[in-house]
Design a protein around this motif. Structure first.
Motif, mmCIF file in Angstrom:
data_model
loop_
_atom_site.group_PDB
_atom_site.id
_atom_site.type_symbol
_atom_site.label_atom_id
_atom_site.label_comp_id
_atom_site.label_asym_id
_atom_site.label_seq_id
_atom_site.Cartn_x
_atom_site.Cartn_y
_atom_site.Cartn_z
ATOM 1 N N VAL A 32 0.865 -1.177 0.000
ATOM 2 C CA VAL A 32 0.000 0.000 0.000
ATOM 3 C C VAL A 32 0.902 1.226 0.000
ATOM 4 C CG1 VAL A 32 -1.850 1.222 1.205
ATOM 5 C CG2 VAL A 32 -1.716 -1.273 1.346
ATOM 6 N N ARG A 33 0.697 2.102 -0.980
ATOM 7 C CA ARG A 33 1.492 3.318 -1.118
ATOM 8 C C ARG A 33 0.771 4.468 -0.421
ATOM 9 N NH1 ARG A 33 0.647 3.996 -6.027
ATOM 10 N NH2 ARG A 33 -0.593 5.880 -5.937
ATOM 11 N N LYS A 34 1.529 5.304 0.270
ATOM 12 C CA LYS A 34 0.941 6.486 0.891
ATOM 13 C C LYS A 34 0.309 7.330 -0.213
ATOM 14 C CE LYS A 34 1.922 10.421 3.826
ATOM 15 N NZ LYS A 34 2.907 11.093 4.676
ATOM 16 N N PRO A 35 -0.991 7.622 -0.095
ATOM 17 C CA PRO A 35 -1.663 8.338 -1.183
ATOM 18 C C PRO A 35 -1.310 9.818 -1.224
ATOM 19 C CG PRO A 35 -3.199 7.930 0.599
ATOM 20 C CD PRO A 35 -1.912 7.255 0.972
ATOM 21 N N MET B 8 -12.778 4.046 7.948
ATOM 22 C CA MET B 8 -12.655 2.814 7.166
ATOM 23 C C MET B 8 -13.981 2.414 6.520
ATOM 24 S SD MET B 8 -9.741 0.564 9.036
ATOM 25 C CE MET B 8 -10.351 0.512 10.698
ATOM 26 N N ASP B 9 -14.645 3.417 5.936
ATOM 27 C CA ASP B 9 -15.872 3.190 5.195
ATOM 28 C C ASP B 9 -15.562 2.322 3.979
ATOM 29 O OD1 ASP B 9 -18.763 4.120 4.487
ATOM 30 O OD2 ASP B 9 -17.575 4.482 2.669
ATOM 31 N N VAL B 10 -16.314 1.232 3.804
ATOM 32 C CA VAL B 10 -16.040 0.267 2.733
ATOM 33 C C VAL B 10 -16.127 0.925 1.357
ATOM 34 C CG1 VAL B 10 -16.790 -1.887 1.664
ATOM 35 C CG2 VAL B 10 -16.757 -1.684 4.155
ATOM 36 N N SER B 11 -17.126 1.770 1.137
ATOM 37 C CA SER B 11 -17.261 2.436 -0.169
ATOM 38 C C SER B 11 -16.058 3.321 -0.470
ATOM 39 C CB SER B 11 -18.538 3.268 -0.215
ATOM 40 O OG SER B 11 -19.661 2.435 -0.101
ATOM 41 N N ALA B 12 -15.587 4.052 0.515
ATOM 42 C CA ALA B 12 -14.431 4.932 0.321
ATOM 43 C C ALA B 12 -13.177 4.102 0.043
ATOM 44 C CB ALA B 12 -14.228 5.812 1.551
ATOM 45 N N LEU B 13 -12.989 3.026 0.792
ATOM 46 C CA LEU B 13 -11.821 2.171 0.575
ATOM 47 C C LEU B 13 -11.870 1.509 -0.798
ATOM 48 C CD1 LEU B 13 -11.442 0.545 4.097
ATOM 49 C CD2 LEU B 13 -10.001 2.312 3.072
ATOM 50 N N THR B 14 -13.072 1.165 -1.243
ATOM 51 C CA THR B 14 -13.230 0.534 -2.553
ATOM 52 C C THR B 14 -12.807 1.482 -3.671
ATOM 53 O OG1 THR B 14 -15.006 -0.859 -1.717
ATOM 54 C CG2 THR B 14 -14.883 -0.620 -4.082
ATOM 55 N N LYS B 15 -12.962 2.787 -3.446
ATOM 56 C CA LYS B 15 -12.533 3.774 -4.447
ATOM 57 C C LYS B 15 -11.026 4.021 -4.389
ATOM 58 C CE LYS B 15 -16.748 6.520 -4.855
ATOM 59 N NZ LYS B 15 -17.323 7.861 -4.668
ATOM 60 N N ARG C 116 -6.233 2.558 -6.417
ATOM 61 C CA ARG C 116 -5.328 3.619 -6.856
ATOM 62 C C ARG C 116 -3.962 3.553 -6.172
ATOM 63 N NH1 ARG C 116 -9.811 8.406 -5.962
ATOM 64 N NH2 ARG C 116 -11.338 7.613 -7.474
ATOM 65 N N ILE C 117 -3.879 2.851 -5.028
ATOM 66 C CA ILE C 117 -2.652 2.928 -4.228
ATOM 67 C C ILE C 117 -2.096 1.562 -3.831
ATOM 68 C CG2 ILE C 117 -3.197 5.217 -3.324
ATOM 69 C CD1 ILE C 117 -4.049 3.836 -0.688
ATOM 70 N N THR C 118 -2.558 0.492 -4.466
ATOM 71 C CA THR C 118 -2.071 -0.834 -4.106
ATOM 72 C C THR C 118 -1.268 -1.459 -5.235
ATOM 73 O OG1 THR C 118 -4.209 -1.773 -4.766
ATOM 74 C CG2 THR C 118 -3.867 -1.371 -2.415
ATOM 75 N N GLU C 119 -0.334 -2.329 -4.842
ATOM 76 C CA GLU C 119 0.483 -3.077 -5.801
ATOM 77 C C GLU C 119 0.568 -4.514 -5.303
ATOM 78 O OE1 GLU C 119 2.439 -4.073 -9.000
ATOM 79 O OE2 GLU C 119 1.761 -2.023 -8.734
ATOM 80 N N PRO C 120 0.109 -5.486 -6.012
ATOM 81 C CA PRO C 120 -0.601 -5.352 -7.271
ATOM 82 C C PRO C 120 -1.910 -4.587 -7.058
ATOM 83 C CG PRO C 120 -0.800 -7.600 -6.484
ATOM 84 C CD PRO C 120 0.140 -6.885 -5.562
ATOM 85 N N ALA C 121 -2.339 -3.885 -8.092
ATOM 86 C CA ALA C 121 -3.545 -3.061 -7.986
ATOM 87 C C ALA C 121 -4.766 -3.945 -7.745
ATOM 88 C CB ALA C 121 -3.732 -2.249 -9.256
ATOM 89 N N LEU C 122 -5.451 -3.669 -6.647
ATOM 90 C CA LEU C 122 -6.675 -4.412 -6.351
ATOM 91 C C LEU C 122 -7.812 -3.878 -7.211
ATOM 92 C CD1 LEU C 122 -6.549 -4.555 -2.446
ATOM 93 C CD2 LEU C 122 -5.981 -6.374 -4.069
#
Length: 108
Positions: free
Chosen positions: A38-41, A57-64, A68-74
């Motif tokens: 996880v990269r610091k956004p 840690m709202d699921v909808s917000a995390l889903t957005k 954008r900030i994970t490797e491999p990109a989720l």
């Protein structure tokens, strides 16, 4: 107001990463994803979501934000299929990146 001039081209700021080991790996075809970086956004990666939603840690917000900030990109499908404990780990990592250094210094 303090402004620092760091004009050296050799010293570029490095992205901050944190690795999250998944309790339940993600199966993607023949590939198994056991850990996510996880990269610091930057602010642009947070567009379209309220910072308070990420901190809560709202699921909808995390889903957005996570794709954008994970490797491999989720993908959104990956996030919807995550074990809840893994989503909490990832969300906690993202929320931790948003806290000011002053707040983190007291916890070390």
């Amino acid at each position: 107001m303090t402004v620092e001039d760091n004009t050296t081209t050799e010293q570029k700021p490095k992205a901050t990463f944190e690795t999250v080991e998944l309790d339940e790996p993600i199966a993607r075809g023949k590939t198994t994803i056991r850990e996510i970086q996880v990269r610091k956004p930057k602010s642009g990666a947070l567009r379209g979501v309220a910072l308070t939603d990420i901190l809560q840690m709202d699921v909808s917000a995390l889903t957005k934000v996570l794709p954008r900030i994970t490797e491999p990109a989720l993908t959104e499908a990956d996030i919807r299929g995550l074990d809840p404990a893994d989503l909490v780990q990832l969300g906690g990592t993202v929320a931790g990146f948003l806290l000011p250094k002053k707040m983190l210094e007291g916890n070390e």
